[in-house]
Design an enzyme around this catalytic site. Structure first.
Site, PDB file in Angstrom:
ATOM      1  N   ASP A 110       0.800  -1.212   0.000  1.00  0.00           N
ATOM      2  CA  ASP A 110       0.000   0.000   0.000  1.00  0.00           C
ATOM      3  C   ASP A 110       0.837   1.269   0.000  1.00  0.00           C
ATOM      4  O   ASP A 110       2.058   1.233   0.162  1.00  0.00           O
ATOM      5  CB  ASP A 110      -0.946   0.007   1.213  1.00  0.00           C
ATOM      6  N   ASN A 126      -7.487  -4.116  14.529  1.00  0.00           N
ATOM      7  CA  ASN A 126      -8.870  -4.433  14.149  1.00  0.00           C
ATOM      8  C   ASN A 126      -8.919  -5.537  13.093  1.00  0.00           C
ATOM      9  O   ASN A 126      -9.973  -5.785  12.500  1.00  0.00           O
ATOM     10  CB  ASN A 126      -9.593  -3.172  13.658  1.00  0.00           C
ATOM     11  N   HIS A 154      -7.111  -5.569  10.282  1.00  0.00           N
ATOM     12  CA  HIS A 154      -6.843  -5.163   8.901  1.00  0.00           C
ATOM     13  C   HIS A 154      -5.510  -5.716   8.406  1.00  0.00           C
ATOM     14  O   HIS A 154      -4.572  -5.900   9.170  1.00  0.00           O
ATOM     15  CB  HIS A 154      -6.943  -3.642   8.716  1.00  0.00           C
ATOM     16  N   GLU A 186      -9.754  -2.550   5.680  1.00  0.00           N
ATOM     17  CA  GLU A 186     -10.368  -2.358   6.986  1.00  0.00           C
ATOM     18  C   GLU A 186     -11.597  -3.265   7.139  1.00  0.00           C
ATOM     19  O   GLU A 186     -12.146  -3.752   6.147  1.00  0.00           O
ATOM     20  CB  GLU A 186     -10.792  -0.897   7.139  1.00  0.00           C
TER      21      GLU A 186
END
Length: 243
Positions: A67, A136, A138, A143
């Site tokens: 990313d 979380n 990800h 997400e």
């Protein structure tokens, strides 16, 4: 899934670097999928150390990163381009032309995502993809959501992610609100996946991601469906997995 328990962060980094170096030695022209963040820094340091000793050769290796922030120039010290050059590329003998990241300065999201996805396919896919794991669940910037995002896409970063990144920027307003990221489908197409985790604060999400239900609410849980995943974590991060 193979799980390797390390005693601490340094041991985790060494074990992860062992797996990556084995890939490079077995296939010198391999395609490595790379990750950023604090977790892989130790792994990169170990790879650099072995390169400097003459044990590793990166001259034929190609890399693709997971990313990049949208709207952040490569010269910005918080860009992932900058991070990768600081923490790996500039310290080994990899050809800069063989290192690839999404272009965060391309304003046309559709165009950039199509270009990056096409690039990965043109390389024959990823031989080994390195992943960290967000609190979380990800992976990359995928997400939690209603569905698994398929291919490379532009994502609006969640408030929690923006908040976590705030400490790296002069003010909250400077934190990018969007990023380009490989999608779940792109990640899942890698031949091998290596996940590294460290610290007690990751123990809950490790248990949830790898031993709970497969759900887009925990993006990393999809990795349970991949046929070649290795999880390397220190004792603290693996402390809540079922015996």
């Amino acid at each position: 899934m193979q799980i390797y328990k390390a005693t601490d962060y340094k041991d985790m980094s060494r074990k992860a670097a062992n797996i990556i170096s084995a890939q490079v030695i077995m296939k010198p022209n391999c395609v490595l999928g790379l990750a950023t963040g604090s977790t892989p820094i130790g792994t990169y340091q170990q790879l650099i150390e072995w390169y400097k000793k003459g044990d590793l050769d990166f001259s034929d290796v190609t890399t693709v990163n997971l990313d990049e922030y949208k709207g952040l120039p490569r010269t910005n010290d918080q860009s992932y381009y900058y991070f990768m050059h600081q923490n790996l590329f500039d310290q080994v003998n990899i050809n800069p032309e063989n290192t690839h990241l999404p272009n965060g300065m391309e304003p046309n999201s559709e165009k950039e995502c199509a270009r990056y996805e096409s690039l990965i396919h043109s390389l024959g896919g990823v031989d080994l993809q390195l992943l960290g794991l967000g609190h979380n669940g990800h992976i990359g910037f995928n997400e939690p959501g209603e569905a698994f995002e398929k291919e490379t896409h532009c994502i609006d970063l969640q408030e929690r992610t923006i908040e976590a990144n705030k400490r790296f920027f002069a003010s909250a307003d400077d934190v990018p609100k969007q990023a380009y990221t490989m999608g779940i489908k792109t990640i899942m197409q890698a031949k091998k996946i290596l996940v590294i985790v460290s610290g007690e604060d990751k123990a809950d999400i490790v248990a949830k991601a790898f031993f709970g239900p497969v759900t887009p609410a925990v993006p990393a849980s999809i990795l349970q469906m991949h046929n070649d995943v290795t999880l390397v974590g220190d004792e603290a991060a693996l402390s809540k997995i079922p015996r």
